[in-house]
Design a protein around this motif. Structure first.
Motif, PDB file in Angstrom:
ATOM      1  N   ILE A 402       0.819  -1.649   0.366  1.00  0.00           N
ATOM      2  CA  ILE A 402      -0.220   0.096   0.278  1.00  0.00           C
ATOM      3  C   ILE A 402       1.525   1.510  -0.122  1.00  0.00           C
ATOM      4  O   ILE A 402       1.815   1.508   0.826  1.00  0.00           O
ATOM      5  CB  ILE A 402      -1.362  -0.002   1.010  1.00  0.00           C
ATOM      6  N   ASP A 403       0.956   1.963  -0.529  1.00  0.00           N
ATOM      7  CA  ASP A 403       1.665   3.403  -1.327  1.00  0.00           C
ATOM      8  C   ASP A 403       0.968   4.736  -1.376  1.00  0.00           C
ATOM      9  O   ASP A 403       1.588   5.544  -1.244  1.00  0.00           O
ATOM     10  CB  ASP A 403       2.607   3.084  -2.221  1.00  0.00           C
ATOM     11  N   SER A 404      -0.062   4.903  -1.165  1.00  0.00           N
ATOM     12  CA  SER A 404      -1.392   5.785  -0.970  1.00  0.00           C
ATOM     13  C   SER A 404      -2.416   6.200   0.171  1.00  0.00           C
ATOM     14  O   SER A 404      -3.251   5.058  -0.030  1.00  0.00           O
ATOM     15  CB  SER A 404      -1.385   6.796  -2.541  1.00  0.00           C
ATOM     16  N   LEU A 405      -2.825   6.923   0.509  1.00  0.00           N
ATOM     17  CA  LEU A 405      -3.878   7.034   0.970  1.00  0.00           C
ATOM     18  C   LEU A 405      -5.322   6.531   0.708  1.00  0.00           C
ATOM     19  O   LEU A 405      -5.546   5.726   1.496  1.00  0.00           O
ATOM     20  CB  LEU A 405      -4.286   8.648   1.686  1.00  0.00           C
ATOM     21  N   ASN A 438      -3.269  13.302   9.414  1.00  0.00           N
ATOM     22  CA  ASN A 438      -3.972  13.303   8.062  1.00  0.00           C
ATOM     23  C   ASN A 438      -4.416  11.878   7.583  1.00  0.00           C
ATOM     24  O   ASN A 438      -5.296  11.397   7.611  1.00  0.00           O
ATOM     25  CB  ASN A 438      -3.792  13.864   6.484  1.00  0.00           C
ATOM     26  N   VAL A 439      -2.951  10.746   8.153  1.00  0.00           N
ATOM     27  CA  VAL A 439      -3.723   9.492   7.898  1.00  0.00           C
ATOM     28  C   VAL A 439      -4.645   8.769   9.619  1.00  0.00           C
ATOM     29  O   VAL A 439      -5.764   8.627   9.213  1.00  0.00           O
ATOM     30  CB  VAL A 439      -2.356   8.719   7.792  1.00  0.00           C
ATOM     31  N   HIS A 463       0.766   9.845   2.412  1.00  0.00           N
ATOM     32  CA  HIS A 463       0.172  10.596   1.747  1.00  0.00           C
ATOM     33  C   HIS A 463       0.378  11.674   0.802  1.00  0.00           C
ATOM     34  O   HIS A 463       0.003  11.925  -0.123  1.00  0.00           O
ATOM     35  CB  HIS A 463      -0.150  11.622   3.522  1.00  0.00           C
ATOM     36  N   CYS A 464       1.586  12.770   1.328  1.00  0.00           N
ATOM     37  CA  CYS A 464       2.071  13.473   0.320  1.00  0.00           C
ATOM     38  C   CYS A 464       2.577  12.569  -1.128  1.00  0.00           C
ATOM     39  O   CYS A 464       2.443  13.619  -2.353  1.00  0.00           O
ATOM     40  CB  CYS A 464       2.677  14.678   0.972  1.00  0.00           C
ATOM     41  N   GLY A 465       3.302  11.689  -1.821  1.00  0.00           N
ATOM     42  CA  GLY A 465       3.500  11.565  -2.700  1.00  0.00           C
ATOM     43  C   GLY A 465       5.104  12.123  -2.824  1.00  0.00           C
ATOM     44  O   GLY A 465       5.547  11.348  -3.516  1.00  0.00           O
TER      45      GLY A 465
END
Ligand SMILES: [Zn+2]
Length: 478
Positions: A402-405, A438-439, A463-465
């Motif tokens: 898993i690499d993004s929100l 945020n997460v 979160h921000c990439g």
């Protein structure tokens, strides 16, 4: 393994009540440890204490009441702890001049005393541990895992410099990992806490984190490098070899009775408690079966086995009460006893007994002439079995893809739909508090730690990439 998240907390409460480990009291969030619950703590204590002493530490005891002014001296410390402090405001019918907190931890009291005890480099290092109760007035409580009063140990050390203090911080974390894995059969990830999750007043906090069977994390032990923050707040200085006044570098480290909760949540099954052999109050229970009352040879043999196991140092019980065997089997299973031995007239004729390990489905037949060795071996292999099972479960529920929100939310949606546990995720993090926050807000996943040995390294922030500075375990936590 027990995997239904929906009623895991009900299962947990049922399990500890059926095993008779604790009772509730009229004081909210304060539990009574019954003997079988307290003995789990005693075995943890014995092993920890042994290792603390082997590494040069000694035990001492400090007061439970701490003056309010002590908390004001270290700004981060008071901010972190003040919301959950209970206060004593009067005694003997009179209002106190200064109110006293029931300790949440003892850095302040110990800092005050160390400033008197430490004068010269010859007084260092100071290596002290305290076994005590502490208070944190929690809103939501859960027996053993989060209670308003709990039992713990807190180590407090002072050193000549940063290097030595950091070495101590790591040494104690390693001891925690070893005890939790080797005694409790719980695999843990060791690593560093992020800024927002570190101990109030610490420069760096390190933790060991364990996965429960509902996929949530328990922080099973922490070790803090406190730098000179408490030394400056409490004026703990020593004269170094050059005759100059220098601040000491301090550490603190702790584990608590939440380890008991972790044992229950990691190893239990649908029948209830499963105890790792090394901490079980009763490791072996011997039960006569069949028409044993008419056959005195049965009790003779069981008494002989009982004495032989006792002589070997095993914690053994012989249940010759007049309940039916079925009732006894059930009772001892609910208590999580690792090994059960059954012996009846027909077994005796064949010169064998039946052995059932708590975590195995089948009974096996073992020859009487080598029964003591068989039991001892089973206690060893059961420990390994439990550890490997917990480790396999953790691997199965640790997600590294898993690499993004967005992907995380999708993963959570799927696990809810399929009634599977969401587990932990290993993700990249840029180091910015806002991303972490945020997460947490959107998924209730918090950073557990930045593992020393991550299974893989992540390159972008979940979160921000942006570029990841750290690879972090995220999970919901107790
Ligand atoms: Zn970020």
């Amino acid at each position: 393994m027990y995997q239904k998240t929906s009623d895991f907390s009900k299962w947990y409460i049922d399990t500890i009540q059926k095993a008779d480990l604790m009772d509730y009291t009229p004081v909210r969030g304060c539990i009574a440890f019954k003997p079988d619950g307290y003995e789990l703590w005693e075995h943890i204590q014995e092993e920890m204490d042994k290792r603390f002493k082997e590494t040069g530490h000694r035990n001492a005891y400090f007061p439970m009441l701490i003056p309010e002014s002590f908390f004001q001296k270290e700004k981060d410390h008071i901010e972190g702890f003040s919301p959950e402090l209970p206060w004593v405001t009067e005694a003997a019918g009179e209002k106190l001049e200064e109110r006293l907190a029931l300790r949440p931890t003892s850095e302040t009291m110990i800092g005050h005393l160390y400033s008197n005890w430490i004068k010269s480099y010859r007084d260092l290092p100071v290596l002290i541990n305290q076994w005590a109760n502490v208070f944190r007035w929690e809103k939501k409580t859960l027996p053993f895992i989060r209670t308003s009063e709990f039992l713990w140990q807190e180590g407090h050390t002072a050193h000549v410099d940063e290097e030595e203090a950091r070495k101590e911080t790591m040494q104690m974390l390693t001891i925690y990992k070893e005890v939790v894995e080797e005694l409790l059969a719980i695999p843990v990830y060791d690593g560093q806490k992020t800024r927002s999750e570190r101990f109030a007043g610490a420069v760096d906090t390190y933790s060991i984190e364990a996965m429960m069977q509902d996929g949530k994390a328990v922080q099973a032990g922490t070790s803090h490098y406190l730098g000179t923050k408490f030394a400056e707040a409490f004026d703990i200085k020593y004269l170094n070899k050059e005759n100059k006044h220098t601040y000491v570098h301090t550490t603190s480290w702790g584990t608590s009775t939440r380890l008991i909760g972790s044992v229950i949540m990691v190893h239990g099954d649908e029948k209830g408690l499963v105890l790792p052999p090394k901490i079980a109050p009763t490791q072996v229970v011997l039960i006569p079966v069949g028409p044993w009352k008419k056959n005195p040879a049965i009790m003779e043999k069981l008494n002989e086995i009982f004495a032989a196991l006792k002589a070997k140092g095993a914690r053994v019980r012989l249940d010759d009460s007049d309940q039916s065997p079925g009732y006894k089997f059930n009772e001892w299973e609910l208590k999580g006893v690792p090994v059960r031995i059954e012996l009846g007239p027909r077994d005796l004729e064949k010169n064998h007994a039946l052995m059932k390990a708590r975590d195995e489905g089948e009974k096996i037949s073992i020859p009487l002439e080598s029964i003591i060795e068989s039991i001892e071996k089973e206690l060893e292999t059961m420990h390994t079995r439990l550890f490997e099972k917990a480790k396999a479960f953790r691997t199965e529920n640790s997600h590294t893809h898993i690499d993004s929100l967005k992907q995380l939310k999708q993963h959570l949606g799927e696990s809810e739909q399929n009634e599977t546990i969401p587990g932990w995720i290993l993700a990249g993090w840029c180091g910015d508090n806002i991303c972490e926050e945020n997460v947490k807000e959107q998924t209730k996943f918090t950073t557990r730690n930045i593992p020393f040995n991550p299974p893989i390294t992540k390159h972008t922030c979940i979160h921000c990439g942006k570029e990841a500075k750290h690879t972090v375990w995220f999970a919901r936590a107790y």
